[in-house]
Design an enzyme around this catalytic site. Structure first.
Site, PDB file in Angstrom:
ATOM      1  N   TYR A  58     -43.092 -63.520  21.485  1.00 52.19           N
ATOM      2  CA  TYR A  58     -44.093 -63.794  20.452  1.00 52.19           C
ATOM      3  C   TYR A  58     -44.937 -65.013  20.816  1.00 52.19           C
ATOM      4  O   TYR A  58     -45.992 -65.271  20.252  1.00 52.19           O
ATOM      5  CB  TYR A  58     -43.319 -63.997  19.148  1.00 52.19           C
ATOM      6  CG  TYR A  58     -44.080 -64.482  17.946  1.00 52.19           C
ATOM      7  CD1 TYR A  58     -45.182 -63.792  17.457  1.00 52.19           C
ATOM      8  CD2 TYR A  58     -43.658 -65.614  17.262  1.00 52.19           C
ATOM      9  CE1 TYR A  58     -45.845 -64.226  16.326  1.00 52.19           C
ATOM     10  CE2 TYR A  58     -44.314 -66.052  16.131  1.00 52.19           C
ATOM     11  CZ  TYR A  58     -45.403 -65.357  15.674  1.00 52.19           C
ATOM     12  OH  TYR A  58     -46.054 -65.791  14.539  1.00 52.19           O
ATOM     13  N   SER A  84     -46.275 -72.092  15.889  1.00 58.48           N
ATOM     14  CA  SER A  84     -44.852 -71.889  15.640  1.00 58.48           C
ATOM     15  C   SER A  84     -44.037 -72.536  16.753  1.00 58.48           C
ATOM     16  O   SER A  84     -44.499 -72.651  17.893  1.00 58.48           O
ATOM     17  CB  SER A  84     -44.526 -70.390  15.584  1.00 58.48           C
ATOM     18  OG  SER A  84     -43.135 -70.177  15.571  1.00 58.48           O
ATOM     19  N   GLY A 137     -54.733 -65.214   5.644  1.00 58.12           N
ATOM     20  CA  GLY A 137     -53.336 -64.842   5.415  1.00 58.12           C
ATOM     21  C   GLY A 137     -52.710 -65.555   4.249  1.00 58.12           C
ATOM     22  O   GLY A 137     -51.668 -66.188   4.389  1.00 58.12           O
ATOM     23  N   ILE A 186     -46.253 -69.163   3.146  1.00 56.78           N
ATOM     24  CA  ILE A 186     -46.777 -70.534   3.118  1.00 56.78           C
ATOM     25  C   ILE A 186     -48.283 -70.556   2.875  1.00 56.78           C
ATOM     26  O   ILE A 186     -48.811 -71.531   2.347  1.00 56.78           O
ATOM     27  CB  ILE A 186     -46.434 -71.308   4.408  1.00 56.78           C
ATOM     28  CG1 ILE A 186     -47.070 -70.659   5.634  1.00 56.78           C
ATOM     29  CG2 ILE A 186     -44.939 -71.439   4.578  1.00 56.78           C
ATOM     30  CD1 ILE A 186     -46.896 -71.480   6.892  1.00 56.78           C
ATOM     31  N   THR A 232     -49.211 -64.067   0.794  1.00 57.72           N
ATOM     32  CA  THR A 232     -47.783 -64.357   0.638  1.00 57.72           C
ATOM     33  C   THR A 232     -47.421 -65.615   1.428  1.00 57.72           C
ATOM     34  O   THR A 232     -48.248 -66.184   2.144  1.00 57.72           O
ATOM     35  CB  THR A 232     -46.916 -63.186   1.152  1.00 57.72           C
ATOM     36  OG1 THR A 232     -47.192 -62.994   2.543  1.00 57.72           O
ATOM     37  CG2 THR A 232     -47.203 -61.905   0.393  1.00 57.72           C
TER      38      THR A 232
END
Length: 337
Positions: free
Chosen positions: A213, A205, A82, A87, A85
């Site tokens: 999520y 996160s 990933g 971070i 784009t």
């Protein structure tokens, strides 16, 4: 319940949350000063001065702790998912500047090669791009076969789907991509990581404190802890982290109207993408980062109690193995023995 009391305490410990509280208090103070203490034209001068000071303070407060890597990574190979784009992209640039060979996994071979070239030019370093679709187990397997050396694996990619979607292998898309995809990739690269005494970084996160999520992000934390328990004595160092609240990410694309408005307001108190990448860099390079632990704001942080549950971590590992065994018709339990 959307957020437990302990989850709320975890959320309050973040620099962005403290910035929001600071903003609200300052707004109330400003209203009081402008309407009850000062008269025109002093109100204008007070407003300008207050906004100027507030902007400087809030940005520094929300930035949190900073980390500047000083290591030279020549002859080291970093694999990151990933990285097109956000971070992930910033992390690649910083690692390549330190002379690491960085291999990025991005959907679409042509796109992966194009992004890798852009990142090489931006960093004046060496970045290679390969196709990787974390929602497709066969794609993960093909990607792993192209890797012959890895010192640091950064599981950075993430998706958040509002509507129920399935991966190509029939798994719920968010959990299948964010956890199972990274679990499988890590298992395939584990022999190389053991050989190099490598580091594994799971970008989780703060949203693991919620109930939507959260499942895949909670899994990232539990998986890192269980990786450390199982393979720490073989040289593996596994970490999980919260990068900070960063509005400009791929994950924020599928927000509802209310959440989009909230994100704009929250954006005033959020980290920049560059600041958001710092905890990833900290876990990848710092000797102060603690293997098996959850990190935030470039230091060890306290996640929710369930994220510290070793039994849940073992159960998740076993569930992940069963899912992959069923989908791939192979036994990962004997894969690295």
């Amino acid at each position: 319940m959307w957020l437990s009391s302990k989850g709320f305490k975890t959320l309050l410990a973040e620099p962005e949350s403290q910035s929001i509280i600071f903003s609200l208090v300052n707004f109330l103070v400003l209203i009081y000063v402008l309407f009850f203490l000062l008269t025109w034209p002093y109100t204008l001068f007070a407003l300008i001065a207050h906004v100027a000071v507030f902007t400087v303070v809030i940005k520094r407060l929300s930035a949190g702790r900073l980390y500047t890597p000083k290591k030279n990574l020549k002859n080291q190979t970093v694999v990151i998912t990933g990285a097109a784009t956000g971070i992930g992209r910033v992390t690649v640039v910083e690692l390549a500047k330190l002379e690491a060979l960085v291999i990025v996994g991005i959907r679409g071979q042509e796109r992966a090669e194009g992004v890798a070239q852009e990142l090489s030019n931006e960093s004046h370093g060496n970045v290679i791009g390969h196709h990787l679709d974390l929602s497709d187990l066969s794609s993960i397997n093909a990607f792993a076969k192209k890797i012959d050396k890895v010192d640091i694996l950064i599981n950075n990619a993430g998706v958040s789907k509002r509507k129920k979607e399935l991966t190509r292998d029939g798994l719920e898309c968010t959990f299948g991509t964010n956890h199972i995809g990274h679990f499988y990739l890590t298992q395939l690269l584990l022999p190389l990581l053991i050989q190099s005494n490598g580091r594994i970084i799971n970008v989780s996160s703060i949203m693991h404190v919620t109930v939507a999520y959260s499942r895949s992000k909670l899994a990232n934390i539990l998986y890192a802890a269980e990786l450390q328990r199982r393979y720490g004595d073989r040289g593996i160092k596994a970490y999980s982290l919260h990068p900070g609240f960063i509005p400009a990410t791929e994950i924020s694309r599928e927000k509802k109207t209310f959440e989009a408005i909230f994100n704009i307001l929250f954006g005033v108190c959020s980290k920049t993408i560059e600041q958001g990448a710092m905890t990833t860099m900290y876990c990848a390079l710092s000797d102060e980062a603690q293997p098996g632990k959850y990190h935030s704001n470039c230091q060890v942080a306290q996640p929710t109690p369930v994220a510290n549950n070793s039994k849940k971590a073992q159960e998740l590992w076993e569930l992940s193995e069963r899912i992959l065994n069923e989908k791939n018709k192979i036994s990962l339990k004997f894969f690295h023995r």
